[in-house]
Design an enzyme around this catalytic site. Structure first.
Site, PDB file in Angstrom:
ATOM      1  N   SER A 109      11.338 -10.097 -26.063  1.00 38.89           N
ATOM      2  CA  SER A 109      10.602 -10.186 -27.343  1.00 38.89           C
ATOM      3  C   SER A 109      11.436  -9.830 -28.569  1.00 38.89           C
ATOM      4  CB  SER A 109       9.388  -9.259 -27.306  1.00 38.89           C
ATOM      5  OG  SER A 109       8.359  -9.860 -26.589  1.00 38.89           O
ATOM      6  N   LYS A 112      11.892 -12.458 -30.987  1.00 34.20           N
ATOM      7  CA  LYS A 112      10.791 -12.960 -31.826  1.00 34.20           C
ATOM      8  C   LYS A 112      11.043 -12.818 -33.330  1.00 34.20           C
ATOM      9  CE  LYS A 112       7.199 -12.229 -28.307  1.00 34.20           C
ATOM     10  NZ  LYS A 112       6.141 -11.277 -27.892  1.00 34.20           N
ATOM     11  N   TYR A 234      10.709 -21.047 -26.246  1.00 31.67           N
ATOM     12  CA  TYR A 234      10.305 -19.643 -26.230  1.00 31.67           C
ATOM     13  C   TYR A 234      10.846 -18.935 -24.980  1.00 31.67           C
ATOM     14  CZ  TYR A 234       7.369 -15.515 -25.819  1.00 31.67           C
ATOM     15  OH  TYR A 234       6.945 -14.231 -25.667  1.00 31.67           O
ATOM     16  N   TYR A 286       3.758  -3.606 -31.056  1.00 30.99           N
ATOM     17  CA  TYR A 286       2.379  -3.962 -30.702  1.00 30.99           C
ATOM     18  C   TYR A 286       1.399  -2.823 -30.966  1.00 30.99           C
ATOM     19  CZ  TYR A 286       5.418  -7.259 -28.472  1.00 30.99           C
ATOM     20  OH  TYR A 286       6.407  -8.151 -28.252  1.00 30.99           O
ATOM     21  N   VAL A 304      10.505  -6.663 -23.033  1.00 30.30           N
ATOM     22  CA  VAL A 304      10.219  -6.196 -21.669  1.00 30.30           C
ATOM     23  C   VAL A 304      11.475  -6.140 -20.802  1.00 30.30           C
ATOM     24  CG1 VAL A 304       7.780  -6.820 -21.573  1.00 30.30           C
ATOM     25  CG2 VAL A 304       9.518  -8.523 -20.965  1.00 30.30           C
TER      26      VAL A 304
HETATM   27  O1  DON Z   1       6.268 -13.562 -23.420  1.00 30.19           O
HETATM   28  C1  DON Z   1       6.732 -12.862 -22.552  1.00 30.19           C
HETATM   29  O2  DON Z   1       6.013 -12.510 -21.637  1.00 30.19           O
HETATM   30  C2  DON Z   1       8.154 -12.352 -22.506  1.00 30.19           C
HETATM   31  N1  DON Z   1       9.087 -13.339 -22.219  1.00 30.19           N
HETATM   32  C3  DON Z   1       8.489 -11.523 -23.701  1.00 30.19           C
HETATM   33  C4  DON Z   1       7.549 -10.383 -23.815  1.00 30.19           C
HETATM   34  C5  DON Z   1       8.129  -9.143 -24.331  1.00 30.19           C
HETATM   35  O3  DON Z   1       9.305  -8.869 -24.301  1.00 30.19           O
HETATM   36  C6  DON Z   1       7.121  -8.172 -24.831  1.00 30.19           C
HETATM   37  N2  DON Z   1       7.718  -7.043 -25.457  1.00 30.19           N
HETATM   38  N3  DON Z   1       7.710  -5.908 -25.204  1.00 30.19           N
END
Ligand code: DON
Length: 665
Positions: A109, A112, A234, A286, A304
């Site tokens: 993320s 983003k 994405y 978040y 993550v």
């Molecule tokens: O959208 C997702 O599930 C992941 N590829 C990225 C999510 C993420 O890193 C959330 N952040 N803490």
């Protein structure tokens, strides 16, 4: 439409991470190593207390065994929960690191905000705003927080908003858009990054919730085309491989206004950095964003994969990597490390800073510090009497509203007070010296323009020294009406600005400043011969050697033996020394009736500076041998000459004393 919190990051059966650190902490201050991009290398600190601090912090937090690695993307379960690295990169281009700062992981993320920046660049604010809001959702990263009615995602940090942003990245075809995103993220990191294909495939084949979000966005026409293409991009951007140092550089690039501090390459245009940092500040972690702001106080983004990047605007970026996550998907040690760094190093962005160093580093008048032009006595007297009417303010640091406001206040007081005392004592000019000014923002430039207009209306001229139009004051001409801009005085040296103000003072006092006399002075009218008996002058005249110089000619070379005094009978000369960094500094400008070279004659030393003719020059020189003869044959004349010389030297010494006191005060 809103759904509640969903997808758990960590299945209950996931193994608890071991608490032992995987490797001995190592710290190193290093330059960025990235051959393909041009580098502006900075020198690493050979040793630093910052290394010691980071080592201690790393050791302390390595003991934390909480959290689990993300498992909803199968490939991410392979991460070693013991890994832990911290890096700090500064906008000056230095990086400090400890632990597993070179261990690679996927950015997830943290991509983003960077892709949000790319969408802003490619489509503009208005188009982007139609596709995504900037309100924190207060929900998990994969929540489906869409605005009722429009289906617009709450912000670009939750998956829905981020997928919408990926759909807005410009490029001719899938490959071009992939390349655009990878190049943008690489520019932030300052090196060419790649995609972890295994992680990409793993998420692509299991990311059903994201797919559902993509199609929902298509349903609301937030995404206009095939949502699978946006999803593909994405998933790829999430799988970009970075290390902890890359994250620190990404943070430092944002802190530096979008330009990488070492490569000098622009990752995103400065105008969008504020928007990127805003959503990081309000939505970056978040449903933990409020507490994060309270405890850390830095715009940040977590992923993550275990990474966190935090930014102290204008100063530095922090990168932390530790893949064991808490329930909200934030790295456990990452959060703790950022909290400790913020507290220990005083980085909390909302903690009111101490008043910064004064913007005015020195304030004096022309009565105390004068230009290097030596002046005839009549002019000296006027300048001594009216010197207070020219105020010099040497400024320092970054000029922006908060630092420039006290300067504006001070100038307005000075102008008003001087006028109230006596019109004849009113301020004639203000010199603003920019030598130590590091930056002038648009607000300060505008205020400066308005100040100049207000001063001019009050017949106070403003001179700007040691700054060029295009330099720090890049937007000055655009902000100013052209007539006012043309009337503005810029001087490459403070000395020249002071001289211009002296001329203005003399003009206002009704004294035309001494123009180079067209006629040669008779010896009797030379200052050195003041008071000499006529017969002594008749004796002296034939002993002097006459010489003529064209403009630009050197009368004296640095290093020459100092074996004569020069009596200037016509024209003007300047004593100059070369500066080590190029250019030169004027030590004095002398005109007809003045003498130079006396000190070397008395001390027997060598010339310490060059003397150059500014105009056509006529000189009479008195050499050491002749001087010795005068001592024997005309002792009274010798005493008179020495007394006159000493008077000149005395005046100079007095001026220097006043100047030193003013500059120290
Ligand atoms: O959208 C997702 O599930 C992941 N590829 C990225 C999510 C993420 O890193 C959330 N952040 N803490």
């Amino acid at each position: 439409m809103r759904s509640g919190r969903n997808t758990r990051l960590v299945p209950k059966e996931a193994a608890a991470p071991e608490t032992e650190p995987s490797s001995r902490p190592r710290t190193k201050v290093a330059r960025l190593r990235r051959p393909p991009l041009p580098t502006r290398a900075t020198v690493p600190s050979p040793f630093s207390p910052i290394d010691d601090y980071l080592r201690q912090l790393h050791q302390q937090l390595s003991a934390l065994g909480d959290g689990r690695v993300a498992s909803y993307i199968p490939e991410l379960t392979k991460a070693d929960p013991r890994h832990f690295g911290i890096a700090i990169a500064t906008v000056d281009g230095r990086v400090y690191e400890v632990g597993d700062a070179r261990e690679r992981f996927t950015i997830q993320s943290i991509s983003k905000p960077l892709v949000y920046g790319a969408a802003l660049e490619d489509r503009g604010v208005e188009r982007v705003r139609r596709a995504v809001g900037v309100e924190p959702s207060g929900e998990a990263f994969n929540s489906i927080s869409l605005e009722p009615g429009t289906g617009r995602p709450m912000n670009p940090m939750i998956n829905a908003g981020a997928i919408a942003m990926s759909s807005l990245v410009a490029g001719d075809g899938r490959e071009a858009r992939r390349a655009r995103v990878l190049a943008a993220i690489s520019a932030y990191a300052g090196r060419e990054l790649d995609v972890d294909e295994a992680v990409f495939e793993s998420e692509r084949s299991t990311g059903h919730r994201n797919r559902a979000i993509g199609h929902l966005l298509r349903n609301y026409e937030i995404i206009g085309d095939d949502p699978d293409e946006a999803l593909d991009l994405y998933f790829r951007q999430c799988a970009v491989r970075v290390d902890c140092r890359d994250l620190a550089w990404i943070g430092a690039t944002l802190a530096n206004g979008g330009t990488h501090p070492v490569t000098g390459r622009q990752a995103v245009r400065r105008e969008f950095v504020g928007s990127i940092l805003s959503v990081m500040a309000t939505c970056g972690v978040y449903d933990f964003s409020g507490e994060w702001t309270d405890r850390v106080g830095l715009p940040a983004k977590s992923g993550v994969g275990g990474g966190i990047v935090a930014v102290l605007p204008g100063q530095l970026g922090i990168g932390v990597y530790s893949p064991a996550l808490d329930e909200r998907g934030n790295s456990v040690r990452g959060v703790r490390a950022c909290e400790a760094l913020s507290q220990d190093l005083g980085l909390h962005g909302l903690q009111p800073p101490r008043a910064s160093a004064a913007t005015v580093r020195a304030s004096y008048t022309l009565a105390a510090v004068r230009s290097k032009r030596r002046r005839p006595l009549a002019e000296e007297r006027v300048l001594a009497e009216h010197g207070e009417r020219v105020r010099v303010l040497e400024l320092q640091g970054d000029l922006r509203f908060t630092t420039f406001e006290p300067v504006l206040h001070l100038i307005s007081l000075l102008v008003q007070q001087a006028q109230q005392v006596q019109p004849a004592q009113s301020l004639v000019a203000v010199v603003l010296d920019f030598r130590r000014v590091t930056q002038v923002d648009r607000a300060a430039t505008r205020l400066l323009v308005a100040l100049i207009a207000q001063c001019t209306a009050r017949e106070v001229s403003v001179a700007l020294t040691r700054v060029r139009r295009g330099d720090l004051l890049a937007s000055l001409d655009a902000e100013m009406d052209p007539r006012a801009a043309a009337a503005l005085h810029f001087h490459p040296q403070l000395d020249l600005g002071l001289e211009a103000c002296e001329r203005e003072l003399l003009r206002r006092a009704g004294l035309a400043p001494g123009l180079a006399a067209a006629q040669e002075l008779p010896l009797a009218a030379h200052g050195l011969c003041h008071g000499a008996a006529a017969e002594d002058l008749v004796f002296l005249e034939p002993l002097l050697v006459r010489s003529h110089f064209e403009p630009g000619a050197l009368l004296v070379h640095r290093g020459d033996p100092g074996d004569s005094i020069y009596l200037l009978l016509r024209g003007q000369v300047s004593v100059v020394v070369d500066l080590p960094g190029g250019g030169f500094k004027r030590l004095a400008t002398l005109s007809a009736g003045m003498a130079f070279g006396e000190l070397a004659l008395i001390t027997g030393g060598r010339r310490t500076a060059d003397v150059r003719a500014d105009t056509t020059v006529e000189c009479a020189t008195l050499d050491a041998g002749t001087f010795a003869r005068l001592e024997r044959e005309r002792p009274a004349l010798t005493i008179l000459l020495l007394r006159n010389l000493l008077q000149g030297v005395g005046r100079m010494a007095l001026q220097l004393t006043v100047e030193v006191a003013a500059l120290e005060g």
